[in-house]
Design a protein around this motif. Sequence first.
Motif, PDB file in Angstrom:
ATOM      1  N   ASN A  13      47.321  47.193  30.871  1.00 14.17           N
ATOM      2  CA  ASN A  13      46.863  48.537  31.383  1.00 14.17           C
ATOM      3  C   ASN A  13      46.746  48.494  33.001  1.00 14.17           C
ATOM      4  OD1 ASN A  13      45.291  48.757  28.554  1.00 14.17           O
ATOM      5  ND2 ASN A  13      46.601  50.532  28.947  1.00 14.17           N
ATOM      6  N   PHE A  14      47.867  49.063  33.894  1.00 19.77           N
ATOM      7  CA  PHE A  14      47.823  48.493  35.190  1.00 19.77           C
ATOM      8  C   PHE A  14      46.981  49.720  36.096  1.00 19.77           C
ATOM      9  CE2 PHE A  14      51.771  45.813  34.099  1.00 19.77           C
ATOM     10  CZ  PHE A  14      51.175  44.809  33.813  1.00 19.77           C
ATOM     11  N   LEU A  15      46.482  49.235  36.902  1.00 16.97           N
ATOM     12  CA  LEU A  15      45.740  50.046  38.249  1.00 16.97           C
ATOM     13  C   LEU A  15      46.921  50.311  39.206  1.00 16.97           C
ATOM     14  CD1 LEU A  15      42.025  48.709  38.300  1.00 16.97           C
ATOM     15  CD2 LEU A  15      42.863  50.933  37.303  1.00 16.97           C
ATOM     16  N   THR A  16      46.872  51.375  39.703  1.00 17.70           N
ATOM     17  CA  THR A  16      47.655  51.712  40.937  1.00 17.70           C
ATOM     18  C   THR A  16      47.276  52.475  41.941  1.00 17.70           C
ATOM     19  OG1 THR A  16      48.519  53.878  39.908  1.00 17.70           O
ATOM     20  CG2 THR A  16      49.815  51.791  39.362  1.00 17.70           C
ATOM     21  N   ASP A  17      45.957  53.131  41.713  1.00 15.98           N
ATOM     22  CA  ASP A  17      45.421  53.824  42.981  1.00 15.98           C
ATOM     23  C   ASP A  17      44.758  52.953  43.987  1.00 15.98           C
ATOM     24  OD1 ASP A  17      42.564  55.145  43.996  1.00 15.98           O
ATOM     25  OD2 ASP A  17      43.760  56.825  43.249  1.00 15.98           O
ATOM     26  N   LYS A  18      45.333  53.098  45.047  1.00 18.58           N
ATOM     27  CA  LYS A  18      45.002  52.124  46.165  1.00 18.58           C
ATOM     28  C   LYS A  18      43.501  52.227  46.685  1.00 18.58           C
ATOM     29  CE  LYS A  18      46.813  50.636  50.399  1.00 18.58           C
ATOM     30  NZ  LYS A  18      47.369  49.068  50.085  1.00 18.58           N
ATOM     31  N   ASN A  19      42.690  53.656  46.484  1.00 19.25           N
ATOM     32  CA  ASN A  19      41.492  53.665  46.971  1.00 19.25           C
ATOM     33  C   ASN A  19      40.627  52.844  45.952  1.00 19.25           C
ATOM     34  OD1 ASN A  19      41.919  55.264  49.262  1.00 19.25           O
ATOM     35  ND2 ASN A  19      42.005  57.057  48.017  1.00 19.25           N
ATOM     36  N   LEU A  20      41.107  53.012  44.868  1.00 19.32           N
ATOM     37  CA  LEU A  20      40.266  52.385  43.709  1.00 19.32           C
ATOM     38  C   LEU A  20      40.306  50.813  43.784  1.00 19.32           C
ATOM     39  CD1 LEU A  20      38.435  52.228  41.181  1.00 19.32           C
ATOM     40  CD2 LEU A  20      40.520  52.365  39.692  1.00 19.32           C
ATOM     41  N   LEU A  21      41.566  50.427  44.240  1.00 17.44           N
ATOM     42  CA  LEU A  21      41.713  48.962  44.090  1.00 17.44           C
ATOM     43  C   LEU A  21      41.073  48.271  45.715  1.00 17.44           C
ATOM     44  CD1 LEU A  21      45.631  48.989  43.741  1.00 17.44           C
ATOM     45  CD2 LEU A  21      43.846  47.916  42.092  1.00 17.44           C
ATOM     46  N   ARG A  22      41.087  48.961  46.554  1.00 17.56           N
ATOM     47  CA  ARG A  22      40.298  48.688  47.596  1.00 17.56           C
ATOM     48  C   ARG A  22      38.823  48.868  47.305  1.00 17.56           C
ATOM     49  NH1 ARG A  22      43.575  47.684  51.926  1.00 17.56           N
ATOM     50  NH2 ARG A  22      41.680  47.895  53.428  1.00 17.56           N
ATOM     51  N   GLY A  23      38.392  49.745  46.428  1.00 13.69           N
ATOM     52  CA  GLY A  23      36.920  49.673  46.333  1.00 13.69           C
ATOM     53  C   GLY A  23      36.608  48.704  45.267  1.00 13.69           C
ATOM     54  N   ILE A  24      37.488  48.101  44.478  1.00 18.22           N
ATOM     55  CA  ILE A  24      36.808  46.988  43.632  1.00 18.22           C
ATOM     56  C   ILE A  24      36.798  45.702  44.805  1.00 18.22           C
ATOM     57  CG2 ILE A  24      37.702  45.277  41.973  1.00 18.22           C
ATOM     58  CD1 ILE A  24      39.323  47.626  40.794  1.00 18.22           C
ATOM     59  N   CYS A  25      37.307  45.557  45.621  1.00 11.57           N
ATOM     60  CA  CYS A  25      37.441  44.270  46.680  1.00 11.57           C
ATOM     61  C   CYS A  25      36.098  44.691  47.237  1.00 11.57           C
ATOM     62  CB  CYS A  25      38.538  44.449  47.452  1.00 11.57           C
ATOM     63  SG  CYS A  25      40.156  44.204  47.041  1.00 11.57           S
ATOM     64  N   THR A  26      35.748  45.887  47.730  1.00 11.44           N
ATOM     65  CA  THR A  26      34.548  46.226  48.481  1.00 11.44           C
ATOM     66  C   THR A  26      33.215  45.715  47.466  1.00 11.44           C
ATOM     67  OG1 THR A  26      35.487  47.798  49.710  1.00 11.44           O
ATOM     68  CG2 THR A  26      33.126  47.875  49.596  1.00 11.44           C
ATOM     69  N   ASP A  27      33.334  46.302  46.266  1.00 10.77           N
ATOM     70  CA  ASP A  27      32.549  46.097  45.140  1.00 10.77           C
ATOM     71  C   ASP A  27      32.158  44.446  44.933  1.00 10.77           C
ATOM     72  OD1 ASP A  27      32.168  48.638  44.622  1.00 10.77           O
ATOM     73  OD2 ASP A  27      33.442  48.596  42.787  1.00 10.77           O
ATOM     74  N   ALA A  28      33.129  43.730  45.106  1.00 16.62           N
ATOM     75  CA  ALA A  28      33.368  42.390  44.960  1.00 16.62           C
ATOM     76  C   ALA A  28      32.513  41.581  46.187  1.00 16.62           C
ATOM     77  CB  ALA A  28      34.573  41.814  44.565  1.00 16.62           C
ATOM     78  N   GLN A  29      32.388  42.589  47.516  1.00 19.42           N
ATOM     79  CA  GLN A  29      31.968  42.021  48.712  1.00 19.42           C
ATOM     80  C   GLN A  29      32.689  40.830  49.031  1.00 19.42           C
ATOM     81  OE1 GLN A  29      27.674  41.293  48.296  1.00 19.42           O
ATOM     82  NE2 GLN A  29      27.111  42.974  47.629  1.00 19.42           N
ATOM     83  N   ILE A  30      34.200  40.993  48.988  1.00 17.36           N
ATOM     84  CA  ILE A  30      35.069  40.013  49.664  1.00 17.36           C
ATOM     85  C   ILE A  30      35.280  39.965  50.957  1.00 17.36           C
ATOM     86  CG2 ILE A  30      37.335  39.117  49.177  1.00 17.36           C
ATOM     87  CD1 ILE A  30      37.335  40.248  46.287  1.00 17.36           C
ATOM     88  N   CYS A  31      35.084  38.743  51.634  1.00 22.12           N
ATOM     89  CA  CYS A  31      35.439  38.776  52.873  1.00 22.12           C
ATOM     90  C   CYS A  31      36.318  37.740  53.415  1.00 22.12           C
ATOM     91  CB  CYS A  31      33.977  38.793  54.040  1.00 22.12           C
ATOM     92  SG  CYS A  31      33.489  36.920  53.530  1.00 22.12           S
ATOM     93  N   LYS A  32      36.825  37.624  54.735  1.00 19.95           N
ATOM     94  CA  LYS A  32      37.913  36.735  55.004  1.00 19.95           C
ATOM     95  C   LYS A  32      37.438  35.198  54.787  1.00 19.95           C
ATOM     96  CE  LYS A  32      41.286  39.218  56.371  1.00 19.95           C
ATOM     97  NZ  LYS A  32      42.619  39.200  55.464  1.00 19.95           N
ATOM     98  N   ASP A  33      36.251  35.073  54.688  1.00 16.30           N
ATOM     99  CA  ASP A  33      35.925  33.513  54.431  1.00 16.30           C
ATOM    100  C   ASP A  33      36.032  33.244  52.634  1.00 16.30           C
ATOM    101  OD1 ASP A  33      35.504  33.067  56.940  1.00 16.30           O
ATOM    102  OD2 ASP A  33      33.263  33.729  56.995  1.00 16.30           O
ATOM    103  N   ASP A  34      36.177  34.127  51.937  1.00 14.29           N
ATOM    104  CA  ASP A  34      36.219  33.867  50.590  1.00 14.29           C
ATOM    105  C   ASP A  34      37.391  33.473  49.777  1.00 14.29           C
ATOM    106  OD1 ASP A  34      33.590  34.534  50.421  1.00 14.29           O
ATOM    107  OD2 ASP A  34      33.902  36.696  50.344  1.00 14.29           O
ATOM    108  N   GLU A  35      37.227  32.588  48.831  1.00 20.08           N
ATOM    109  CA  GLU A  35      38.195  32.426  47.932  1.00 20.08           C
ATOM    110  C   GLU A  35      38.133  33.087  46.410  1.00 20.08           C
ATOM    111  OE1 GLU A  35      40.099  27.985  48.392  1.00 20.08           O
ATOM    112  OE2 GLU A  35      38.088  27.926  48.260  1.00 20.08           O
ATOM    113  N   VAL A  36      39.151  33.554  46.024  1.00 19.60           N
ATOM    114  CA  VAL A  36      38.930  34.635  45.071  1.00 19.60           C
ATOM    115  C   VAL A  36      39.875  33.866  43.757  1.00 19.60           C
ATOM    116  CG1 VAL A  36      39.567  36.782  44.001  1.00 19.60           C
ATOM    117  CG2 VAL A  36      38.541  36.514  46.489  1.00 19.60           C
ATOM    118  N   LEU A  37      39.443  33.907  42.523  1.00 23.51           N
ATOM    119  CA  LEU A  37      40.071  33.909  41.680  1.00 23.51           C
ATOM    120  C   LEU A  37      40.531  35.199  40.787  1.00 23.51           C
ATOM    121  CD1 LEU A  37      41.312  31.912  39.176  1.00 23.51           C
ATOM    122  CD2 LEU A  37      39.057  31.841  37.992  1.00 23.51           C
ATOM    123  N   GLU A  38      41.566  35.744  40.643  1.00 26.44           N
ATOM    124  CA  GLU A  38      42.054  36.651  39.764  1.00 26.44           C
ATOM    125  C   GLU A  38      42.604  36.414  38.503  1.00 26.44           C
ATOM    126  OE1 GLU A  38      44.434  40.959  39.943  1.00 26.44           O
ATOM    127  OE2 GLU A  38      45.295  39.103  41.151  1.00 26.44           O
TER     128      GLU A  38
END
Length: 267
Positions: A13-38
């Motif tokens: 079940n895929f997500l497409t809403d850009k605001n939500l997707l960016r919100g998830i990145c904000t929720d995860a407190q991801i910044c330019k120094d971070d490495e991420v496993l998806e």
Amino acid sequence: MMDFVFKKRFGQNFLTDKNLLRGICTDAQICKDDEVLEIGAGAGALTKELCEFSKRVVAIEIDQDLKPVLEKIGAKNLTLIFDDVLKIETVKIDDMFEKTFKLVANLPYYITSPIIFKFLRESKKVSSITIMVQKEVAQRMVAKSGSKDYGLLSVSCAFFGTPLILRNVSRKMFCPIPDVDSCVVGMKVERGKFDIDADFFYSITKACFKSRRKTILNNLVEEFKFNKNQLCLLPFDFTRRAEELGVNEFVSLAKLIANINEEGKSK
């Protein structure tokens, strides 16, 4: 993606809403120094956002049919791996990252608990977990003792951190639309939060929840063949059931049993 056949066995079940997707990145407190496993890159909508927010993304996807779609992302800071994450040794995943990594995922129901247990218990480098899960799983993750949702998953999450529901997500935000709503749950991973071996703690807790109708005493005796009279001499109320105990009480219980084991070895 118009010709893509969604596979029920992968819980796609895929997500497409850009605001939500960016919100998830904000929720995860991801910044330019971070490495991420998806885990579960799907069609790559969240993957693209993660690449924009972070230093580097390792995305693991089980469905080989999505390879052409994901390879079109073309981000220089993206590493794609097409495999079953549950079959990859956790130490090998840890070795893909320089230091720590943040885990972000939109998880299907059937692998949610195995994924959580795998990385909480086995990874030495995961620093936080931010996952989209079905609402009922989210409620189990954050449940407190005495509630109907409280169980082994609740205790395991509390042992490693403080899981929080960060946002509710309507089923209408997914394609195809699932039967239930979802939540984004986040938690920082706190290793060494309690002074006891995590695997031993898990084994004791799992045994206590083996049969919810039985007392802790009966579950432990049945699982480990402990001497019932010996357990009853310990300063603990074994007449209670597992759902009545908070994580601190489980830690106390595990330490008492660990001491019994040590004394037995020394004789």
